[in-house]
Design an enzyme around this catalytic site. Structure first.
Site, PDB file in Angstrom:
ATOM      1  N   ASP A 180      20.764   3.682 -45.180  1.00 29.93           N
ATOM      2  CA  ASP A 180      21.345   3.809 -46.511  1.00 29.93           C
ATOM      3  C   ASP A 180      21.164   2.474 -47.229  1.00 29.93           C
ATOM      4  O   ASP A 180      21.996   1.571 -47.129  1.00 29.93           O
ATOM      5  CB  ASP A 180      22.819   4.180 -46.399  1.00 29.93           C
ATOM      6  CG  ASP A 180      23.385   4.691 -47.707  1.00 29.93           C
ATOM      7  OD1 ASP A 180      22.683   4.616 -48.736  1.00 29.93           O
ATOM      8  OD2 ASP A 180      24.533   5.170 -47.703  1.00 29.93           O
ATOM      9  N   VAL A 181      20.031   2.350 -47.943  1.00 25.74           N
ATOM     10  CA  VAL A 181      19.688   1.090 -48.608  1.00 25.74           C
ATOM     11  C   VAL A 181      19.674   1.221 -50.135  1.00 25.74           C
ATOM     12  O   VAL A 181      19.689   0.220 -50.841  1.00 25.74           O
ATOM     13  CB  VAL A 181      18.333   0.549 -48.107  1.00 25.74           C
ATOM     14  CG1 VAL A 181      18.399   0.233 -46.616  1.00 25.74           C
ATOM     15  CG2 VAL A 181      17.192   1.533 -48.370  1.00 25.74           C
ATOM     16  N   LYS A 182      19.578   2.447 -50.643  1.00 27.79           N
ATOM     17  CA  LYS A 182      19.632   2.750 -52.082  1.00 27.79           C
ATOM     18  C   LYS A 182      18.744   1.835 -52.918  1.00 27.79           C
ATOM     19  O   LYS A 182      19.178   1.281 -53.934  1.00 27.79           O
ATOM     20  CB  LYS A 182      21.069   2.718 -52.592  1.00 27.79           C
ATOM     21  CG  LYS A 182      21.953   3.809 -51.991  1.00 27.79           C
ATOM     22  CD  LYS A 182      23.316   3.845 -52.657  1.00 27.79           C
ATOM     23  CE  LYS A 182      24.191   4.932 -52.066  1.00 27.79           C
ATOM     24  NZ  LYS A 182      24.658   4.621 -50.685  1.00 27.79           N
ATOM     25  N   ARG A 183      17.497   1.709 -52.537  1.00 32.97           N
ATOM     26  CA  ARG A 183      16.555   0.909 -53.316  1.00 32.97           C
ATOM     27  C   ARG A 183      16.173   1.660 -54.586  1.00 32.97           C
ATOM     28  O   ARG A 183      16.142   2.888 -54.607  1.00 32.97           O
ATOM     29  CB  ARG A 183      15.315   0.585 -52.497  1.00 32.97           C
ATOM     30  CG  ARG A 183      15.575  -0.180 -51.203  1.00 32.97           C
ATOM     31  CD  ARG A 183      16.416  -1.419 -51.419  1.00 32.97           C
ATOM     32  NE  ARG A 183      16.509  -2.232 -50.220  1.00 32.97           N
ATOM     33  CZ  ARG A 183      17.575  -2.931 -49.866  1.00 32.97           C
ATOM     34  NH1 ARG A 183      18.663  -2.885 -50.611  1.00 32.97           N
ATOM     35  NH2 ARG A 183      17.572  -3.681 -48.772  1.00 32.97           N
ATOM     36  N   THR A 224      17.507   5.871 -48.324  1.00 36.13           N
ATOM     37  CA  THR A 224      18.058   6.396 -49.574  1.00 36.13           C
ATOM     38  C   THR A 224      17.499   5.595 -50.748  1.00 36.13           C
ATOM     39  O   THR A 224      17.270   4.388 -50.649  1.00 36.13           O
ATOM     40  CB  THR A 224      19.593   6.321 -49.574  1.00 36.13           C
ATOM     41  OG1 THR A 224      20.015   4.964 -49.348  1.00 36.13           O
ATOM     42  CG2 THR A 224      20.180   7.226 -48.509  1.00 36.13           C
TER      43      THR A 224
END
Length: 288
Positions: free
Chosen positions: A96-99, A124
Site C-alpha cells: 500500500d504505497v499509493k503512488r 496501490t
C-alpha cells in the site's frame, strides 16, 4: 497466470480476508518487545508471528509503507523483511504505497516496487494526475503479471469532498475514474476473468454497492473499511461476486485483536479474528 489470477485462487482457497500489516510499535502487547532489538526488528518478529498464525485463513496480506517509513532505515529494512516473509509463505502481498506521479518519476516508482528489494505482487496507486500516472506500470502487468489497485471510491469521510461530485453527464467523479480504468484494463485480462488493474472500493458506503459491482464486473476490488472504520459484513458482501472478486482489508482489528480477547495469546487472537471475519463475510455472501 497473472497475480490477479493467483489472488482469485487464494480467495477461493482461504477466503477474502486481507490482513493489513500496518504495524505500529504501539500495537505490540506489553512484554512482547525485546529491548535488545530495534523497533523495526521487533515489528518483524510480531509480523512473522501473525503471518504464521493467520496464513491458513488469509487470502492475502497488505503492507502499508508509511508505518515502516516512519522508522527510517530501520523501518524500511522491516518493510523489506515483511514483504519477504509473506512471499515465503506463498501468499499474495499488496504494497500500500499509493503512488500518483507521472512520466519518469512513475517509471522509477514502478521499478522500486515491482523489482528489487521492495518487490511486491500488487501496489496501490492514486489516479488524480490522470491516466498517464497509471500507464508506466502497465509494462510490468503485461510482462510479469503484476497487479495494481487504483483508488476509485474510498472508505474515508473525505471521499465526499471530490469523489462524489457530479459531472455534467450525471456520473460521479468516481464513476469517471472507474470507467477509464475499466477500459484500460480490458487489454490486461487474466484467466480468471479479472483485469490486472483492480480498484480500491471502500466498504463503508453501501448505498451504491450493487451498482458499482455490476458496472465493473471484470475488476477485482480491494475493499477497505471493515471493522474499525464501520464497514459490516452485510455491506461488504454487496461488493463481492459469488464470494470472490475482492479482498477485504482489516488492519487494527486483527493486529490488536488480543485487546478484545482477554487471556488469549496475541497470535491466536489474530487467527480467531480472521476466522470470524471470514465466516461473517462468507455467510453474508451466501444470503444474497
Amino acid at each position: 497466470m497473472t497475480n490477479m489470477d493467483k489472488l482469485f485462487d487464494a480467495v477461493a482457497a482461504r477466503g477474502p480476508v486481507c490482513v493489513g500489516l500496518d504495524t505500529d510499535f504501539s500495537y505490540l502487547p506489553e512484554g512482547f518487545a525485546d529491548p535488545a532489538l530495534t523497533a523495526g526488528e521487533n515489528i518483524v518478529r510480531y509480523n512473522q508471528a501473525l503471518v504464521d498464525a493467520t496464513k491458513a485463513a488469509a487470502g492475502c496480506y497488505k503492507v502499508q509503507i508509511a508505518y515502516y517509513e516512519s522508522l527510517g532505515m530501520d523501518g524500511m529494512l522491516a518493510y523489506k523483511k515483511t514483504l519477504e516473509m509473506v512471499k515465503n509463505a506463498g501468499i499474495p502481498v499488496i504494497s500500500d504505497v499509493k503512488r500518483g506521479d507521472i512520466a519518469k518519476t512513475a517509471e522509477m516508482y514502478a521499478k522500486a516496487h515491482f523489482e528489487g528489494d521492495f518487490e511486491s505482487d500488487f501496489i496501490t496507486l492514486a489516479p488524480y494526475m490522470g491516466m498517464d500516472s497509471i500507464q508506466p506500470y502497465v509494462p510490468y502487468m503485461e510482462k510479469n503479471g503484476k497487479g495494481v489497485f487504483v483508488l476509485v471510491r474510498t472508505s474515508n469521510p473525505g471521499a465526499k469532498d471530490f469523489e462524489y461530485e457530479k459531472l455534467a453527464d450525471g456520473r460521479h467523479v468516481y464513476d469517471m475514474v472507474g470507467d477509464k480504468l475499466s477500459e484500460l484494463g480490458k487489454s490486461l485480462m487474466g484467466e480468471r476473468g479479472y483485469s490486472s488493474i483492480g480498484m480500491v472500493i471502500g466498504g463503508t458506503h453501501s448505498e451504491e454497492a450493487s451498482e458499482i459491482r455490476a458496472r465493473y464486473e471484470d475488476s477485482f476490488f480491494l475493499i477497505p473499511g471493515y471493522g474499525a472504520q464501520g464497514g459490516k459484513a452485510e455491506d461488504i458482501a454487496l461488493y463481492m461476486k459469488n464470494g470472490n472478486g475482492g479482498v477485504v482489508n482489516s488492519s487494527r482489528g486483527i493486529l490488536m485483536a488480543w485487546k478484545k480477547q482477554p487471556g488469549v495469546k496475541f497470535d491466536e487472537a489474530a487467527y480467531n479474528e480472521c476466522v470470524n471475519m471470514k465466516e461473517a463475510i462468507q455467510n453474508a455472501c451466501n444470503q444474497l
